[in-house]
Enzyme design. Structure first.
Site, PDB file in Angstrom:
ATOM      1  N   ASP A 131     -10.827   2.806  -3.707  1.00 54.93           N
ATOM      2  CA  ASP A 131      -9.575   3.550  -3.912  1.00 54.93           C
ATOM      3  C   ASP A 131      -9.785   4.970  -3.393  1.00 54.93           C
ATOM      4  OD1 ASP A 131      -7.381   5.027  -5.331  1.00 54.93           O
ATOM      5  OD2 ASP A 131      -7.114   3.139  -6.394  1.00 54.93           O
ATOM      6  N   ASP A 171     -10.763   5.131   1.838  1.00 60.08           N
ATOM      7  CA  ASP A 171      -9.410   4.827   2.279  1.00 60.08           C
ATOM      8  C   ASP A 171      -9.408   3.501   3.031  1.00 60.08           C
ATOM      9  OD1 ASP A 171      -6.970   4.935   3.999  1.00 60.08           O
ATOM     10  OD2 ASP A 171      -6.780   6.916   3.073  1.00 60.08           O
ATOM     11  N   PHE A 216      -4.279  -3.973  -3.591  1.00 58.71           N
ATOM     12  CA  PHE A 216      -3.186  -3.192  -4.196  1.00 58.71           C
ATOM     13  C   PHE A 216      -2.949  -1.880  -3.456  1.00 58.71           C
ATOM     14  CE2 PHE A 216      -4.974  -5.459  -7.931  1.00 58.71           C
ATOM     15  CZ  PHE A 216      -3.826  -6.024  -8.455  1.00 58.71           C
ATOM     16  N   GLY A 233      -1.923   1.214  -1.572  1.00 59.34           N
ATOM     17  CA  GLY A 233      -0.763   1.517  -0.742  1.00 59.34           C
ATOM     18  C   GLY A 233       0.112   2.531  -1.436  1.00 59.34           C
ATOM     19  N   SER A 285       6.391  -7.632  -2.945  1.00 57.12           N
ATOM     20  CA  SER A 285       7.424  -7.120  -3.848  1.00 57.12           C
ATOM     21  C   SER A 285       8.703  -7.933  -3.684  1.00 57.12           C
ATOM     22  CB  SER A 285       7.694  -5.654  -3.484  1.00 57.12           C
ATOM     23  OG  SER A 285       8.872  -5.205  -4.111  1.00 57.12           O
ATOM     24  N   TYR A 305       9.546   1.555   2.681  1.00 62.22           N
ATOM     25  CA  TYR A 305       8.606   0.922   1.750  1.00 62.22           C
ATOM     26  C   TYR A 305       8.783  -0.598   1.785  1.00 62.22           C
ATOM     27  CZ  TYR A 305       6.700  -1.024  -2.507  1.00 62.22           C
ATOM     28  OH  TYR A 305       6.028  -1.840  -3.387  1.00 62.22           O
ATOM     29  N   LYS A 323       6.290  -3.771   3.283  1.00 61.49           N
ATOM     30  CA  LYS A 323       5.831  -4.981   2.574  1.00 61.49           C
ATOM     31  C   LYS A 323       6.177  -6.226   3.379  1.00 61.49           C
ATOM     32  CE  LYS A 323       3.955  -3.167  -1.058  1.00 61.49           C
ATOM     33  NZ  LYS A 323       2.506  -3.268  -1.239  1.00 61.49           N
ATOM     34  N   ASN A 350      10.486   5.490 -11.575  1.00 61.56           N
ATOM     35  CA  ASN A 350      10.861   4.216 -12.195  1.00 61.56           C
ATOM     36  C   ASN A 350      11.362   4.407 -13.615  1.00 61.56           C
ATOM     37  OD1 ASN A 350       8.142   3.320 -10.326  1.00 61.56           O
ATOM     38  ND2 ASN A 350      10.088   2.308  -9.984  1.00 61.56           N
ATOM     39  N   ALA A 391      18.648  10.085 -16.824  1.00 55.77           N
ATOM     40  CA  ALA A 391      19.881   9.888 -16.052  1.00 55.77           C
ATOM     41  C   ALA A 391      19.974   8.401 -15.742  1.00 55.77           C
ATOM     42  CB  ALA A 391      19.836  10.700 -14.764  1.00 55.77           C
ATOM     43  N   PHE A 423      21.464   5.711 -13.526  1.00 56.33           N
ATOM     44  CA  PHE A 423      22.065   5.752 -12.186  1.00 56.33           C
ATOM     45  C   PHE A 423      23.169   4.710 -12.050  1.00 56.33           C
ATOM     46  CE2 PHE A 423      17.554   7.162 -10.930  1.00 56.33           C
ATOM     47  CZ  PHE A 423      17.857   8.496 -11.109  1.00 56.33           C
ATOM     48  N   ARG A 473      17.463  -5.882 -14.028  1.00 54.73           N
ATOM     49  CA  ARG A 473      16.185  -6.166 -13.366  1.00 54.73           C
ATOM     50  C   ARG A 473      15.369  -7.140 -14.213  1.00 54.73           C
ATOM     51  NH1 ARG A 473      18.605  -4.053 -10.059  1.00 54.73           N
ATOM     52  NH2 ARG A 473      18.155  -2.243  -8.758  1.00 54.73           N
TER      53      ARG A 473
END
Ligand code: NAD
Ligand code: WQD
Length: 337
Positions: free
Chosen positions: A31, A58, A80, A82, A124, A149, A153, A199, A216, A218, A231
Site C-alpha cells: 500500500d 505503489d 484493492f 486504487g 463496483s 472512476y 473500473k 459517502n 445534506a 441529496f 442503495r
C-alpha cells in the site's frame, strides 16, 4: 503460500486482511498509504495476534512489485489499491486512469513475470451503468459509466477479461461491490475517510459524533417510496468474507464475476431513521439538491455468489449501524485517536 493484498491498509482491505488471517492465510500488504494508514495494520495485529507485514509502495512501481514477488511466495493477489472518489475523478481523470488502470496493468505485468496468475479484483456495481434494470445481475452487459472512476473500473474489467482470454492459465475473479458500510465489531478498525466524507454512512456517523453539524440529503424527489435514493448497503465484514470465499474460485483457471450485495434496497431516509433508532443519537439533516450522477435506486441480485461461492450477506442493517457507531464513537477522529 501468501496472499498479497494491495490496498490492504484501506477500509475494505483492512477488514479483508482480518478475515484472511482468521481463515489461516499468510498475508502481505502492499500500500502506498495515500488513503490508508499503517495504524490499521498495527490494530489488526492487536485483533488477530498476528503481525501482517506492510510493504510501502505503489502498484505503478514495477521495481517495487518485482522485489516483493522475490521476497514472498505469493500464491494469489487481492487487488484493492486504487482511488475511489467519484467527484474527484471528474476533476482529475488522469490520476484515476493512472492509479486504477495503469496500476492494475503494471501489477498484472509483475504477476506475469513472477508466474502468479491468480487475482481477485475490486470492481463496483457502477459498471452496470445508468440504464440497467434492477436488480443488477451479472448476465447484464457493462453499461455506460458516467464518471472516470466508474469508467476506470469498467476498463480494468475489460483488461482482465482480455488477459484471461489470451492467457487461459489465469484465474480471475471480478467482485462487483454494492455499498459497503460498517466496521469490525470490536470497534478497533473502521472507515476513516480523509477530509469531508463523500459517502453517506461516514457522513452520518461524523454528524452523530459531532464532527459535522448536519447531513445534506441529496434530493427527495426521486421516483422511490420516500423520494430519496435507494442503495444496497452491505456489511464490510460480509464483503471481506466474500473475498476469502472467492479465493476458492482461483483454484481452476477461468474468469468469474460476482455481485456482492444483500439484495435489499434501503433509502437515505431509512438509513437516517435506522441510525437514530439503533444509536439513540439524533441526526439533523436538510434536503439539498440532487447530486450529479446519482441514480434513483439499485440493488444486487446476489444469487450467483450464493450458488457458486456459498456466500450470502449475513449481517443486517442494524448490525452495520451498530458496528459503524462503535468504531466512530470509540475513535471520533478515526485512526488519529
Ligand atoms: P480505500 O481508499 O480505503 O483503500 C484503498 C487503499 O489503496 C488505500 O489504503 C490506499 O492508500 C491504497 N492505494 C491507492 N492507490 C494506490 C496505489 N497506486 N498503490 C498502492 N496503494 C494504493 O478504499 P476502499 O473503500 O477500501 O476500496 C478498496 C477498493 O474497492 C478500491 O479499488 C475501490 O475502488 C473499490 N470499491 C470500493 C467501494 C466503496 O464503496 N468503498 C465500492 C466499490 C468498489
Ligand atoms: C449513497 C446515497 C447519495 C452522501 C458511491 C460510488 C460507487 C461506490 C460506492 C466506490 C446516495 C446519498 C450521500 C451525503 C446523501 N464506490 N447521500 N448525502 O453514490 O451509491 O456510491 O460509493 O468505490 O461507485 O458512486 O454511495 O454513500 O456516496 O451515497 O444524501 O452526504 O446517499 O445521494 O443516494 P453511492 P454514497
Amino acid at each position: 503460500m501468501t496472499i498479497l493484498v494491495t490496498g490492504g491498509a484501506g477500509f475494505i482491505g483492512s477488514h479483508t486482511v482480518v478475515q484472511l488471517v482468521k481463515a489461516g492465510h499468510a498475508v502481505v500488504v502492499f500500500d502506498n498509504l495515500c488513503n490508508g494508514t499503517a495504524e490499521a495494520l498495527r490494530r489488526i495485529e492487536r485483533l488477530t495476534g498476528k503481525s501482517v507485514p506492510l510493504v510501502e509502495g505503489d502498484v505503478r512501481d514495477r521495481t517495487a512489485l518485482d522485489a516483493l514477488f522475490r521476497s514472498y511466495q505469493v500464491t494469489a493477489v487481492i487487488h484493492f489499491a486504487g482511488l475511489k472518489a467519484v467527484g474527484e475523478s471528474v476533476r482529475q481523470p488522469l490520476a484515476y486512469y493512472d492509479n486504477n488502470v495503469n496500476g492494475t496493468l503494471v501489477l498484472c505485468q509483475a504477476m506475469q513475470a513472477a508466474g502468479v496468475r491468480k487475482l481477485v479484483f475490486s470492481s463496483s456495481a457502477t459498471v452496470y451503468g445508468s440504464d440497467a434494470p434492477v436488480p443488477y445481475v451479472e448476465t447484464l452487459p457493462r453499461g455506460r459509466t458516467s464518471n472516470p472512476y466508474g469508467t476506470s473500473k469498467a476498463m480494468v474489467e475489460q483488461l482482465l477479461t482480455d488477459l484471461q482470454v489470451a492467457e487461459p492459465g489465469w484465474s480471475v475473479v471480478l467482485l462487483r461491490y454494492f455499498n459497503p458500510i460498517g466496521a469490525h465489531p470490536s470497534g478497533v478498525i473502521g472507515e476513516d475517510p480523509r477530509g469531508l466524507p463523500n459517502n453517506l454512512m461516514p457522513f452520518i456517523s461524523q454528524v452523530a459524533v459531532g464532527r459535522l453539524p448536519e447531513l445534506a440529503i441529496f434530493g427527495d424527489d426521486y421516483p422511490t417510496d420516500d423520494g430519496t435514493c435507494v442503495r444496497d448497503y452491505l456489511h464490510v465484514l460480509d464483503l471481506a468474507d466474500g473475498h476469502v470465499q472467492a479465493l476458492g474460485q482461483l483454484v481452476a483457471p477461468g474468469l468469474h464475476i460476482y455481485n456482492l450485495g444483500t439484495g435489499l434496497g434501503v433509502s437515505v431516509l431509512d438509513m437516517v431513521r435506522s441510525f437514530e433508532r439503533v444509536t439513540g443519537r439524533s441526526i439533523p439533516y436538510r434536503v439539498a439538491p440532487r447530486r450529479d450522477g446519482d441514480l434513483a435506486a439499485f440493488w444486487a441480485d446476489a444469487t450467483k455468489a450464493q450458488r457458486e461461492l456459498g456466500w450470502q450477506a449475513s449481517r443486517g442493517l442494524d448490525e452495520m449501524i451498530a458496528d459503524t457507531w462503535r468504531w466512530q464513537s470509540q475513535n471520533p477522529q478515526g485512526y488519529q485517536d
